[in-house]
Design a protein around this motif. Structure first.
Motif, PDB file in Angstrom:
ATOM      1  N   LEU A   1       0.837  -1.207   0.000  1.00  0.00           N
ATOM      2  CA  LEU A   1       0.000   0.000   0.000  1.00  0.00           C
ATOM      3  C   LEU A   1       0.872   1.256   0.000  1.00  0.00           C
ATOM      4  CD1 LEU A   1      -2.976   0.956   0.219  1.00  0.00           C
ATOM      5  CD2 LEU A   1      -2.639   1.089   2.667  1.00  0.00           C
TER       6      LEU A   1
ATOM      7  N   VAL B   1      -3.862  -6.459  -1.668  1.00  0.00           N
ATOM      8  CA  VAL B   1      -3.121  -5.346  -1.067  1.00  0.00           C
ATOM      9  C   VAL B   1      -2.544  -5.763   0.276  1.00  0.00           C
ATOM     10  CG1 VAL B   1      -3.362  -3.010  -0.108  1.00  0.00           C
ATOM     11  CG2 VAL B   1      -4.486  -3.571  -2.267  1.00  0.00           C
TER      12      VAL B   1
ATOM     13  N   PHE C   1      -6.476   1.044   4.988  1.00  0.00           N
ATOM     14  CA  PHE C   1      -6.808   1.345   3.590  1.00  0.00           C
ATOM     15  C   PHE C   1      -7.943   2.380   3.514  1.00  0.00           C
ATOM     16  CE2 PHE C   1      -9.191   0.638  -0.282  1.00  0.00           C
ATOM     17  CZ  PHE C   1      -8.209   0.534  -1.251  1.00  0.00           C
TER      18      PHE C   1
END
Ligand code: ADE
Length: 244
Positions: free
Chosen positions: A101, A138, A155
């Protein structure tokens, strides 16, 4: 934007989603976050969502059935191998095997109308979920957490603040760390003198040209000292651009 989170622990998300910037973004109608309890898509008395892996080995694995059913109900269609996907929606699964990320990666997701996040537990998911249901994997770092809930929250936090209108001053998002490939410059506030340590003179000079220059230089110096890897990436990108 709509963000669905498929999890067996929806309660874990509530305190984070119910505070501060994310709470305001939902109130303003800029994002709708929908917590989906995976167990509601499991059969049987015990609503089991996992099973032991074929071939043996430790731990339990999230099975296909409940995950496909939950995600398909959000997508509005069934998912088969080689099937064309809805380009306005994206299914993202959190896993240490995923793409790391970063601000750059998160920005890529702003173009979707709906993001469906899968936060698995245990030893991961049946490979057919990775291959056919999830469109992106991710990771939030090279370490293993006990589940995808914390990565999901990281996220969401990272993404929601980038949605136009969420942060009241767009400049604060533009200027922060990683935006220009540099870490953020140092900031000071009142008092001017704290235990003998004074605020740098330039910041109280009122000369905005000099302040900008000082900040750029400090951001560069700090990046060189703390994250020289970021400068290498910047340099590589510049060289690649020059080649084109
Ligand atoms: N699940 C377990 N560890 C993880 C990580 N580092 N990133 C994303 N998902 C995970």
């Amino acid at each position: 934007m709509i963000i669905d989170v498929v999890t067996i622990f929806p309660q874990m998300f509530k305190p984070i989603l119910g505070e501060s910037i994310i709470k305001r973004a939902q109130k303003k109608g800029l994002v709708k976050i929908n917590l989906v309890n995976l167990r509601e898509y499991a059969d049987g008395l015990h609503k089991k969502v996992d099973a032991s892996p074929y071939g043996g080995g430790s731990g339990m694995v999230f099975s296909c059935g409940p995950l496909f059913s939950a995600v398909e109900s959000l997508l509005g269609y069934k998912v088969y191998p080689e099937q064309k996907k809805d380009s306005k929606k994206r299914v993202i699964l959190f896993s240490p095997k995923g793409k790391l990320l970063s601000s750059k990666l998160v920005k890529k997701f702003l173009r979707y109308e709906r993001l469906i996040l899968i936060a698995p537990r245990y030893e991961g998911v049946d490979e057919r979920v990775n291959k056919y249901l999830a469109e992106e994997m991710v990771s939030i770092g090279d370490y293993v957490l006990s589940g995808g809930e914390l990565p999901g929250m990281v996220f969401i936090d990272c993404l929601v603040r980038l949605i136009p209108g969420v942060v009241s001053s767009p400049d604060s998002v533009k200027q922060e760390s990683f935006e220009n490939g540099f870490l953020d410059y140092p900031v000071y506030t009142r008092p001017r003198d704290f235990r003998g340590v004074k605020v740098p003179k330039v910041l109280i000079s009122g000369n905005h040209k000099e302040i900008d220059f000082w900040r750029r230089k400090k951001a560069e110096d700090l990046t060189k000292k703390l994250r020289p890897d970021l400068l290498e990436v910047k340099d590589r990108r510049r060289k690649n651009k020059a080649k084109l």
